[in-house]
Design an enzyme around this catalytic site. Sequence first.
Site, PDB file in Angstrom:
ATOM      1  N   HIS A 250       0.796  -1.169   0.147  1.00 48.53           N
ATOM      2  CA  HIS A 250       0.178  -0.027   0.113  1.00 48.53           C
ATOM      3  C   HIS A 250       0.981   1.310   0.174  1.00 48.53           C
ATOM      4  O   HIS A 250       2.174   0.960  -0.010  1.00 48.53           O
ATOM      5  CB  HIS A 250      -1.021  -0.058   1.308  1.00 48.53           C
ATOM      6  N   GLU A 251       0.212   2.299   0.136  1.00 50.32           N
ATOM      7  CA  GLU A 251       1.110   3.767   0.030  1.00 50.32           C
ATOM      8  C   GLU A 251       2.155   3.650   1.136  1.00 50.32           C
ATOM      9  O   GLU A 251       3.066   4.297   0.778  1.00 50.32           O
ATOM     10  CB  GLU A 251      -0.030   5.012  -0.017  1.00 50.32           C
TER      11      GLU A 251
ATOM     12  N   HIS B 225       3.960   1.519   2.104  1.00 52.05           N
ATOM     13  CA  HIS B 225       5.192   0.586   1.582  1.00 52.05           C
ATOM     14  C   HIS B 225       5.883   1.361   0.371  1.00 52.05           C
ATOM     15  O   HIS B 225       7.126   1.513   0.210  1.00 52.05           O
ATOM     16  CB  HIS B 225       4.876  -0.948   0.874  1.00 52.05           C
TER      17      HIS B 225
ATOM     18  N   GLN C 133       9.556  -2.473  16.243  1.00 53.77           N
ATOM     19  CA  GLN C 133      10.186  -3.148  15.056  1.00 53.77           C
ATOM     20  C   GLN C 133      11.401  -2.384  14.789  1.00 53.77           C
ATOM     21  O   GLN C 133      12.469  -3.042  14.868  1.00 53.77           O
ATOM     22  CB  GLN C 133       9.458  -3.520  13.977  1.00 53.77           C
TER      23      GLN C 133
ATOM     24  N   SER D  36      -1.730  -3.391   5.675  1.00 54.45           N
ATOM     25  CA  SER D  36      -2.051  -4.453   4.920  1.00 54.45           C
ATOM     26  C   SER D  36      -3.361  -5.403   5.644  1.00 54.45           C
ATOM     27  O   SER D  36      -4.162  -5.689   4.888  1.00 54.45           O
ATOM     28  CB  SER D  36      -0.810  -5.756   4.492  1.00 54.45           C
ATOM     29  N   ARG D  37      -3.327  -5.129   6.799  1.00 59.02           N
ATOM     30  CA  ARG D  37      -4.423  -5.778   7.589  1.00 59.02           C
ATOM     31  C   ARG D  37      -5.627  -5.121   7.664  1.00 59.02           C
ATOM     32  O   ARG D  37      -6.766  -5.317   7.948  1.00 59.02           O
ATOM     33  CB  ARG D  37      -4.087  -6.025   9.047  1.00 59.02           C
TER      34      ARG D  37
HETATM   35  P1  AMP Z   1       4.836  -5.042   6.610  1.00 59.87           P
HETATM   36  O1  AMP Z   1       4.641  -5.490   5.042  1.00 59.87           O
HETATM   37  O2  AMP Z   1       3.607  -4.567   7.349  1.00 59.87           O
HETATM   38  O3  AMP Z   1       5.959  -5.939   7.328  1.00 59.87           O
HETATM   39  O4  AMP Z   1       5.635  -3.586   6.426  1.00 59.87           O
HETATM   40  C1  AMP Z   1       6.957  -3.583   5.632  1.00 59.87           C
HETATM   41  C2  AMP Z   1       7.663  -2.163   6.127  1.00 59.87           C
HETATM   42  O5  AMP Z   1       6.533  -1.267   5.554  1.00 59.87           O
HETATM   43  C3  AMP Z   1       7.713  -1.778   7.395  1.00 59.87           C
HETATM   44  O6  AMP Z   1       8.810  -1.188   7.709  1.00 59.87           O
HETATM   45  C4  AMP Z   1       6.556  -1.106   7.943  1.00 59.87           C
HETATM   46  O7  AMP Z   1       6.803  -0.130   9.214  1.00 59.87           O
HETATM   47  C5  AMP Z   1       6.590  -0.394   6.849  1.00 59.87           C
HETATM   48  N1  AMP Z   1       4.967   0.404   6.857  1.00 59.87           N
HETATM   49  C6  AMP Z   1       3.886  -0.418   6.880  1.00 59.87           C
HETATM   50  N2  AMP Z   1       2.842   0.353   6.823  1.00 59.87           N
HETATM   51  C7  AMP Z   1       3.270   1.713   6.831  1.00 59.87           C
HETATM   52  C8  AMP Z   1       2.777   2.957   6.923  1.00 59.87           C
HETATM   53  N3  AMP Z   1       1.383   3.266   7.047  1.00 59.87           N
HETATM   54  N4  AMP Z   1       3.387   4.087   6.724  1.00 59.87           N
HETATM   55  C9  AMP Z   1       4.859   3.838   6.781  1.00 59.87           C
HETATM   56  N5  AMP Z   1       5.321   2.624   6.794  1.00 59.87           N
HETATM   57  C10 AMP Z   1       4.603   1.779   6.772  1.00 59.87           C
END
Ligand code: AMP
Length: 271
Positions: free
Chosen positions: A25-26, A28, A144, A177-178
Amino acid sequence: MQKYIVKAKRAGKKIGFVPTLGALHEGHLSLIRRARKENDLVVVSIFVNPIQFGPKEDFKKYPRPLAKDRRLAKSAGADVIFNPSAEEMYPSGYQTYVEVGKLAEGLCGAARPGHFRGVATVVAKLFNVVSADKAYFGQKDYQQVQVIKQMVEDLNIPVQVVICPIVREKDGLAMSSRNQYLSPEERISATCLSEALKVAKAMISSGIKDAIKIKKEMRNIIESNLLGRVDYIEIVNAENLEPVQKMQGRVTIALAVFIGKTRLIDNMVIG
Ligand code: AMP
């Protein structure tokens, strides 16, 4: 992947790396765009890492729209998508894990036992495979980021960790993503996390320093919402993640809330 990176490095390319679970999503994409600006080669990993999910969590149903992800990542500037299988990452006989200490114990670490062990292990492996100069993480997953930074320092991993701001929907909901698990009704309720953070910020701006008072007000906001159930609301020192009693120095207000069956997190750094 390793062979490809060795060649790129020999050619003098600076490598930027964005690890993800996919379902992009935006949020990422903001990380990928930033990596694009600051590097010659951008690698995005898409890997739903089984060992960071608890037995009752959503590993099986986690969305895996690979073709769409590939398109989105490319449009944001990714050069390479690394999409290994679980068998490649954890072949039979696999037995090495990375465990970060205290930083991984509270907040989501307490609510999701083993989660950060899984995260640290997979990120260490990915760092070894991708050998990036810079790796990009979102502040959205505040704990994290602290865990990864500590691991990088403790294990002398030669990568620079870059933290990017939280990208939100127009109504304040942090992108995740959730979020796609939410029903239309739950989606409306889900704004309670960012609303609680906004109220906390206003309380702090008005001079309130008592963390308990602020957390209580945040809890009221979540609980006045029929679909919301607090997992935790914490105010912690922004560096060591220890709970604070008084608003002093840099603090992070972090919360995890179930909206129906979907667990969402959000946070805000103050000071
Ligand atoms: P994930 O796929 O949820 O493991 O996220 C991958 C990376 O994208 C991680 O470093 C997350 O912190 C970052 N991320 C997820 N959601 C957001 C968001 N809304 N804004 C900025 N970074 C994000």
